[in-house]
Enzyme design. Structure first.
Site, PDB file in Angstrom:
ATOM      1  N   SER A 244     -15.509 -30.346 -54.276  1.00  0.00           N
ATOM      2  CA  SER A 244     -14.541 -31.125 -54.944  1.00  0.00           C
ATOM      3  C   SER A 244     -15.161 -31.799 -56.201  1.00  0.00           C
ATOM      4  O   SER A 244     -16.310 -31.601 -56.640  1.00  0.00           O
ATOM      5  CB  SER A 244     -14.110 -32.395 -54.044  1.00  0.00           C
ATOM      6  OG  SER A 244     -15.034 -33.409 -53.694  1.00  0.00           O
ATOM      7  N   LYS A 245     -14.293 -32.400 -57.045  1.00  0.00           N
ATOM      8  CA  LYS A 245     -14.839 -33.187 -58.072  1.00  0.00           C
ATOM      9  C   LYS A 245     -16.045 -33.841 -57.866  1.00  0.00           C
ATOM     10  O   LYS A 245     -16.666 -33.994 -59.039  1.00  0.00           O
ATOM     11  CB  LYS A 245     -13.693 -34.085 -58.423  1.00  0.00           C
ATOM     12  CG  LYS A 245     -12.410 -33.388 -59.406  1.00  0.00           C
ATOM     13  CD  LYS A 245     -13.002 -33.206 -60.906  1.00  0.00           C
ATOM     14  CE  LYS A 245     -11.953 -32.234 -61.349  1.00  0.00           C
ATOM     15  NZ  LYS A 245     -12.480 -31.195 -62.488  1.00  0.00           N
ATOM     16  N   ARG A 246     -16.317 -34.417 -56.790  1.00  0.00           N
ATOM     17  CA  ARG A 246     -17.467 -35.171 -56.844  1.00  0.00           C
ATOM     18  C   ARG A 246     -18.713 -34.450 -57.058  1.00  0.00           C
ATOM     19  O   ARG A 246     -19.758 -34.981 -57.035  1.00  0.00           O
ATOM     20  CB  ARG A 246     -17.703 -35.792 -55.091  1.00  0.00           C
ATOM     21  CG  ARG A 246     -17.232 -37.016 -54.871  1.00  0.00           C
ATOM     22  CD  ARG A 246     -17.273 -37.477 -53.540  1.00  0.00           C
ATOM     23  NE  ARG A 246     -16.524 -36.240 -52.505  1.00  0.00           N
ATOM     24  CZ  ARG A 246     -17.262 -35.317 -51.586  1.00  0.00           C
ATOM     25  NH1 ARG A 246     -18.650 -35.648 -51.419  1.00  0.00           N
ATOM     26  NH2 ARG A 246     -16.732 -34.593 -51.069  1.00  0.00           N
ATOM     27  N   HIS A 247     -18.824 -33.191 -56.756  1.00  0.00           N
ATOM     28  CA  HIS A 247     -19.742 -32.327 -57.028  1.00  0.00           C
ATOM     29  C   HIS A 247     -19.974 -31.739 -58.535  1.00  0.00           C
ATOM     30  O   HIS A 247     -20.685 -30.815 -58.644  1.00  0.00           O
ATOM     31  CB  HIS A 247     -19.826 -30.915 -56.048  1.00  0.00           C
ATOM     32  CG  HIS A 247     -19.702 -31.321 -54.723  1.00  0.00           C
ATOM     33  ND1 HIS A 247     -18.507 -31.464 -53.808  1.00  0.00           N
ATOM     34  CD2 HIS A 247     -20.705 -31.844 -53.717  1.00  0.00           C
ATOM     35  CE1 HIS A 247     -18.797 -31.695 -52.729  1.00  0.00           C
ATOM     36  NE2 HIS A 247     -19.993 -31.853 -52.580  1.00  0.00           N
ATOM     37  N   GLY A 248     -19.251 -32.557 -59.271  1.00  0.00           N
ATOM     38  CA  GLY A 248     -19.512 -32.151 -60.777  1.00  0.00           C
ATOM     39  C   GLY A 248     -18.118 -31.304 -61.082  1.00  0.00           C
ATOM     40  O   GLY A 248     -16.927 -31.474 -60.383  1.00  0.00           O
TER      41      GLY A 248
END
Ligand code: GLU
Length: 502
Positions: A244-248
């Site tokens: 997800s966005k959390r991973h970049g």
């Protein structure tokens, strides 16, 4: 396999993300390997969440990756009449039934009665009502949904990745195929469209595994040939959670903006859930097509490792001839250039000044090429080349703090003195790598210190940084005049340091 027809059917509710791109790539590789056809279909039936901008972004993402399609883009919404007609056909054949209940009320009633799935009640009411009454109420204009009557037995298929899969039909509810407002449900639309496009292989993410038995039941009910299925593994972030966005960045377009080469991205994506069966990692497009097979797609989820993407991109950059690299570097420089009027676009890690860009453009082609050759072998992205080119394109503004503490200020007077000697020796030196090296080493020898004591301050003086490519190559590219000036500036800087700075 002859006559392979695969499809990529993204929903235009977002950008082309890494998972979608990987699914598209596997379909593309299979189509190209088998001399088959890739159909692109935009599944735009979710009117509220779909947009033209997203459709365009998905097409752009595929184009950037070089994943060309052979037919389409088709739009799912164009097939709504066919979807409806097929739902009615199933109704007429008794393979589906009308559900006049209100979905929320039905859910509440099922819950209250402890019935696992509301469709059990829906079927019970339909059967109690009988076909004549059901037809009469429909005729009278009462709204109804259409549900598939799931037969007894089990539904199984041979999955290209998971092997034999089997579901007990008792666990599959009588799914709605057409809502009361006349809009088709995904499972019906996708089956109808895949049949319409004569798809032979459905290759998609394994988040769709539970849809597959429902779709097979629909193919069978409609009397349509059932395609072969292959469900490719999910992609997880390095922490084991779903990407997800959390991973970049998760949209492929973001990587384009960060100086990742499409060839590197394709190579990287191909290895997310697939491997060639040997230890090859760097594989060009043709090599991937040649090696690809669904048999080597793994079941277990793949891990998205940004470090590996960087490494792989570095490998591709190092292999790219300078004349092909240059336009990419200029493009990123321009995107990162700031002046008073224009805000930076893309994701600059540091703004590039107009002066740097102008200097680049004015420099002789051979010099630009030599600089690119020097930098490309030690970076992971085009943007890093832009960063590392900066000291060659504009006067220095200060020195990296940590490096200056170590190599300048620890003994400022002695370093200033050494830089003075170095400057004199350099002024008298021939300007080739070999000559510069013996000149600098000569100074260190004469002073009775290791070469590092001359090289580190010199590097900092001419690049402003603690790290750079080989210093003698750097000096050659920087030129005599600029080098001597920077060494002199560093000496002055050190002399102006208050005593005892350390
Ligand atoms: N539009 C669906 C999705 O994006 C397609 C799934 C499928 O491949 O059947 O997930």
């Amino acid at each position: 396999m002859t006559g392979v027809r695969v499809r990529f059917p993204p929903s235009p509710t977002g950008y082309l993300h890494v998972g979608g791109a990987r699914t598209a790539l596997f379909n593309w590789l299979l189509a190209r390997k088998e001399g088959g056809v890739l159909v692109l279909r935009i599944e735009d039936t979710d009117r509220d969440r779909s947009s033209e901008a997203h459709t365009q972004a998905i097409l752009d993402g595929m184009t950037w990756l070089g994943l060309d399609w052979d037919e389409g883009p088709f739009f799912q919404s164009d097939g709504v009449e066919r979807h409806r007609a097929q739902a009615i056909q199933l109704l007429d054949e008794g393979k589906a039934y009308r559900d006049f209940t209100d979905p929320a009320a039905l859910r509440a009633e099922a819950e209250q009665k402890g019935i696992g799935h509301p469709s059990v009640l829906a079927r019970r009411y339909a059967d109690e009502m009988g076909e004549a009454e059901s037809a009469r109420r429909a005729e009278a204009g009462e709204p109804f949904a259409i549900r598939l009557r799931v037969p007894e037995g089990s539904t199984s298929w041979h999955d290209l990745v998971h092997g034999r899969m089997s579901f007990d039909n008792a666990d599959i509810d009588d799914l709605v195929i057409l809502r009361a407002d006349g809009s088709p449900i995904y499972n019906l639309a996708v089956v109808s469209d895949d049949a319409e496009h004569r798809i032979t292989h459905v290759i998609r993410g394994d988040d769709h595994l539970s849809n597959t038995p429902k779709q097979i039941l629909l193919y069978e009910a409609l009397g349509l040939p059932v395609p072969t299925f292959g469900h490719v593994p999910m992609i997880l972030g390095s922490d084991g959670k779903r990407l997800s966005k959390r991973h970049g960045a998760t949209a492929v377009g973001d990587y384009a903006g960060e100086g990742i080469l499409p060839a590197a991205m394709v190579n990287f994506l191909a290895l997310l859930g697939w491997n060639p069966g040997d230890d090859r990692e760097i594989m060009g497009r043709e090599e991937l097509i040649e090696a690809f097979s669904m048999e080597r797609v793994q079941k277990k989820s793949a891990v998205f490792d940004l470090d590996k993407l960087g490494w792989m991109n570095g490998q591709y950059l190092a292999r790219l001839p300078a004349d092909r690299l240059e336009p990419l570097v200029v493009e990123r420089m321009a995107a990162r250039t700031v002046d008073d009027e224009i805000a930076p676009s893309g994701r600059p890690s540091a703004p590039v000044t107009m002066e740097q860009l102008d200097r680049w453009r004015a420099a002789p082609a051979a010099w630009r090429e030599a600089l690119l050759e020097l930098l490309k072998v030690r970076v992971r992205s085009v943007d890093e080349i832009v960063d590392q080119a900066a000291p060659f394109l504009a006067p220095l503004h200060g020195y990296e703090e940590a490096a200056a503490k170590k190599h300048f200020y620890r003994d400022a007077p002695a370093t200033a003195a050494r830089l003075r000697v170095l400057r004199e020796a350099l002024a008298a030196s021939e300007w080739t790598e070999a000559d510069l090296e013996s000149t600098v080493r000569g100074v260190a020898d004469a002073e009775g210190v290791g070469a590092g004591k001359a090289i580190h301050p010199l590097r900092l003086a001419v690049t402003g940084r603690g790290q750079s490519p080989g210093i003698f190559e750097v000096l050659v590219l920087l030129g005599r005049e600029e080098t001597l000036e920077r060494v002199a500036n560093a000496g002055e800087h050190l002399n102006s340091q208050p005593k005892g700075t350390a």
